[in-house]
Design a protein around this motif. Structure first.
Motif, PDB file in Angstrom:
ATOM      1  N   CYS A   1       0.918  -1.089  -0.234  1.00  0.00           N
ATOM      2  CA  CYS A   1       0.085  -0.126  -0.108  1.00  0.00           C
ATOM      3  C   CYS A   1       0.854   1.320  -0.127  1.00  0.00           C
ATOM      4  N   LEU A   2       1.738   1.205   0.736  1.00  0.00           N
ATOM      5  CA  LEU A   2       2.814   2.346   0.820  1.00  0.00           C
ATOM      6  C   LEU A   2       3.390   2.696  -0.460  1.00  0.00           C
ATOM      7  N   GLU A   3       4.003   1.490  -1.131  1.00  0.00           N
ATOM      8  CA  GLU A   3       4.572   1.522  -2.307  1.00  0.00           C
ATOM      9  C   GLU A   3       3.812   2.240  -3.372  1.00  0.00           C
ATOM     10  N   SER A   4       2.471   1.931  -3.402  1.00  0.00           N
ATOM     11  CA  SER A   4       1.472   2.566  -4.291  1.00  0.00           C
ATOM     12  C   SER A   4       1.226   4.270  -3.874  1.00  0.00           C
ATOM     13  N   GLU A   5       1.481   4.330  -2.584  1.00  0.00           N
ATOM     14  CA  GLU A   5       1.091   5.802  -2.164  1.00  0.00           C
ATOM     15  C   GLU A   5       2.276   6.547  -2.695  1.00  0.00           C
ATOM     16  N   ASN A   6       3.724   6.014  -2.778  1.00  0.00           N
ATOM     17  CA  ASN A   6       4.478   6.668  -3.459  1.00  0.00           C
ATOM     18  C   ASN A   6       4.505   7.017  -4.977  1.00  0.00           C
ATOM     19  N   GLU A   7       4.064   5.981  -5.499  1.00  0.00           N
ATOM     20  CA  GLU A   7       3.572   6.137  -6.981  1.00  0.00           C
ATOM     21  C   GLU A   7       2.618   7.209  -7.183  1.00  0.00           C
ATOM     22  N   ILE A   8       1.674   7.406  -6.338  1.00  0.00           N
ATOM     23  CA  ILE A   8       0.661   8.577  -6.242  1.00  0.00           C
ATOM     24  C   ILE A   8       1.139   9.810  -6.100  1.00  0.00           C
ATOM     25  N   TRP A   9       2.126   9.969  -5.140  1.00  0.00           N
ATOM     26  CA  TRP A   9       2.863  11.055  -4.844  1.00  0.00           C
ATOM     27  C   TRP A   9       3.562  11.833  -6.309  1.00  0.00           C
ATOM     28  N   GLN A  10       4.356  10.822  -6.731  1.00  0.00           N
ATOM     29  CA  GLN A  10       4.883  11.160  -7.860  1.00  0.00           C
ATOM     30  C   GLN A  10       3.948  11.622  -9.326  1.00  0.00           C
ATOM     31  N   ALA A  11       2.718  10.907  -9.271  1.00  0.00           N
ATOM     32  CA  ALA A  11       2.024  11.506 -10.396  1.00  0.00           C
ATOM     33  C   ALA A  11       1.034  12.643 -10.056  1.00  0.00           C
ATOM     34  N   LEU A  12       1.333  13.181  -8.558  1.00  0.00           N
ATOM     35  CA  LEU A  12       0.280  14.209  -8.403  1.00  0.00           C
ATOM     36  C   LEU A  12       0.554  15.489  -9.454  1.00  0.00           C
ATOM     37  N   PRO A  13      -0.294  16.099  -9.832  1.00  0.00           N
ATOM     38  CA  PRO A  13      -0.068  17.319 -10.664  1.00  0.00           C
ATOM     39  C   PRO A  13       0.218  18.614  -9.634  1.00  0.00           C
ATOM     40  N   GLU A  14       0.998  19.592 -10.123  1.00  0.00           N
ATOM     41  CA  GLU A  14       1.292  20.653  -9.302  1.00  0.00           C
ATOM     42  C   GLU A  14      -0.017  21.441  -8.684  1.00  0.00           C
ATOM     43  N   GLY A  15       0.080  21.461  -7.583  1.00  0.00           N
ATOM     44  CA  GLY A  15      -1.089  22.092  -6.840  1.00  0.00           C
ATOM     45  C   GLY A  15      -2.127  21.359  -6.387  1.00  0.00           C
ATOM     46  N   ALA A  16      -2.105  20.079  -6.500  1.00  0.00           N
ATOM     47  CA  ALA A  16      -3.030  19.062  -6.249  1.00  0.00           C
ATOM     48  C   ALA A  16      -2.752  18.869  -4.506  1.00  0.00           C
ATOM     49  N   ASN A  17      -4.063  18.404  -3.993  1.00  0.00           N
ATOM     50  CA  ASN A  17      -3.960  18.197  -2.532  1.00  0.00           C
ATOM     51  C   ASN A  17      -3.087  17.205  -2.211  1.00  0.00           C
TER      52      ASN A  17
ATOM     53  N   LEU B   1      -2.273   9.947   1.132  1.00  0.00           N
ATOM     54  CA  LEU B   1      -2.475   9.566   2.535  1.00  0.00           C
ATOM     55  C   LEU B   1      -3.547   8.725   2.675  1.00  0.00           C
ATOM     56  N   PHE B   2      -4.941   9.288   2.154  1.00  0.00           N
ATOM     57  CA  PHE B   2      -6.311   8.612   2.221  1.00  0.00           C
ATOM     58  C   PHE B   2      -6.115   7.122   1.194  1.00  0.00           C
ATOM     59  N   GLU B   3      -5.364   7.232   0.227  1.00  0.00           N
ATOM     60  CA  GLU B   3      -5.288   6.402  -0.671  1.00  0.00           C
ATOM     61  C   GLU B   3      -4.810   5.008   0.012  1.00  0.00           C
ATOM     62  N   SER B   4      -3.770   5.358   0.662  1.00  0.00           N
ATOM     63  CA  SER B   4      -2.818   4.494   1.352  1.00  0.00           C
ATOM     64  C   SER B   4      -3.758   3.896   2.760  1.00  0.00           C
ATOM     65  N   THR B   5      -4.203   4.723   3.259  1.00  0.00           N
ATOM     66  CA  THR B   5      -5.088   4.388   4.610  1.00  0.00           C
ATOM     67  C   THR B   5      -6.382   3.386   4.184  1.00  0.00           C
ATOM     68  N   ASP B   6      -6.811   3.825   2.964  1.00  0.00           N
ATOM     69  CA  ASP B   6      -7.920   2.911   2.608  1.00  0.00           C
ATOM     70  C   ASP B   6      -7.442   1.498   2.104  1.00  0.00           C
ATOM     71  N   CYS B   7      -6.200   1.443   1.478  1.00  0.00           N
ATOM     72  CA  CYS B   7      -5.507   0.300   1.004  1.00  0.00           C
ATOM     73  C   CYS B   7      -5.368  -0.657   2.389  1.00  0.00           C
ATOM     74  N   MET B   8      -4.735   0.075   3.441  1.00  0.00           N
ATOM     75  CA  MET B   8      -4.404  -0.904   4.337  1.00  0.00           C
ATOM     76  C   MET B   8      -5.674  -1.429   5.193  1.00  0.00           C
ATOM     77  N   GLN B   9      -6.774  -0.540   4.998  1.00  0.00           N
ATOM     78  CA  GLN B   9      -7.942  -1.013   5.793  1.00  0.00           C
ATOM     79  C   GLN B   9      -8.363  -2.096   4.799  1.00  0.00           C
TER      80      GLN B   9
END
Length: 206
Positions: free
Chosen positions: A107-123, A128-136
């Motif tokens: 789940c945290l590996e996927s979070e890093n991928e999401i971080w890298q793909a975030l467009p500039e100015g994105a929340n 965090l919510f993606e990885s939390t939901d994934c762990m749940q």
């Protein structure tokens, strides 16, 4: 006989306990995961545990407390089952736990991928919510797999019935069909977990 040895160690409650809501449990700030956060080593191999302990990543204390609560419930369920099954079957239970931990780390590996793909100015809270939901979801699958394991062996069904007395049939359906959030909410409403997030086994269970 397994019925005679099930839950020799139980939590005895004095008086009538009042069920706490999830928010009330978390607000007391005493919920801890099933492992000791103080002993988790920051060596790049335990990021999932550090995350649950709110020591790395984007800090969101409430969501991480919910993860800690989920881990505590899962951990107490796992230990209760492991204590009362035959030694030869503990390998199956351990495999469920290992698969859960492996998925949780991914789940945290996927979070890093999401971080890298975030467009500039994105929340920045989105990963965090993606990885939390994934762990749940990882915990949910493990709870379901342990429950299925118990019901696959008729002599183990009383273990589940003892834990989720007096409504084991209802809880079987809830665990198999509801979200982890719904499951935990129901456990708190039914007073099945204590203020630290561990499952309670009532002494008067039949």
């Amino acid at each position: 006989m397994i019925l005679h040895k099930v839950f020799l160690t139980i939590i005895v409650l004095s008086g009538i306990a009042t069920a706490l809501s999830v928010d009330e449990i978390l607000s007391q700030d005493i919920v801890q995961p099933s492992f000791d956060c103080a002993k988790v080593i920051d060596n790049g191999k335990n990021d999932d545990e550090l995350y649950i302990c709110n020591k790395i990543g984007v800090r969101n204390e409430y969501e991480n407390k919910r993860l800690a609560l989920t881990d505590s419930i899962y951990g107490s369920y796992y230990r209760l089952v492991a204590t009362h099954i035959d030694s030869k079957d503990k390998v199956k239970l351990k495999n469920i736990a290992q698969n859960m931990i492996k998925s949780r780390k991914q789940c945290l590996e996927s979070e890093n991928e999401i971080w890298q793909a975030l467009p500039e100015g994105a929340n920045p809270i989105i990963p965090l919510f993606e990885s939390t939901d994934c762990m749940q979801e990882c915990y949910l699958k493990a709870l379901r797999d342990i429950t299925k394991f118990l019901y696959a062996v008729p002599r183990y069904e009383p273990i589940f019935e003892k834990i989720f007395y007096p409504n084991p049939k209802e809880y079987y359906e809830v665990i198999q069909n509801k979200s982890i959030v719904d499951i935990i909410d129901k456990m708190t409403q039914d007073n099945l977990i204590d203020k630290t997030g561990k499952l309670i086994v009532k002494v008067d269970s039949k």
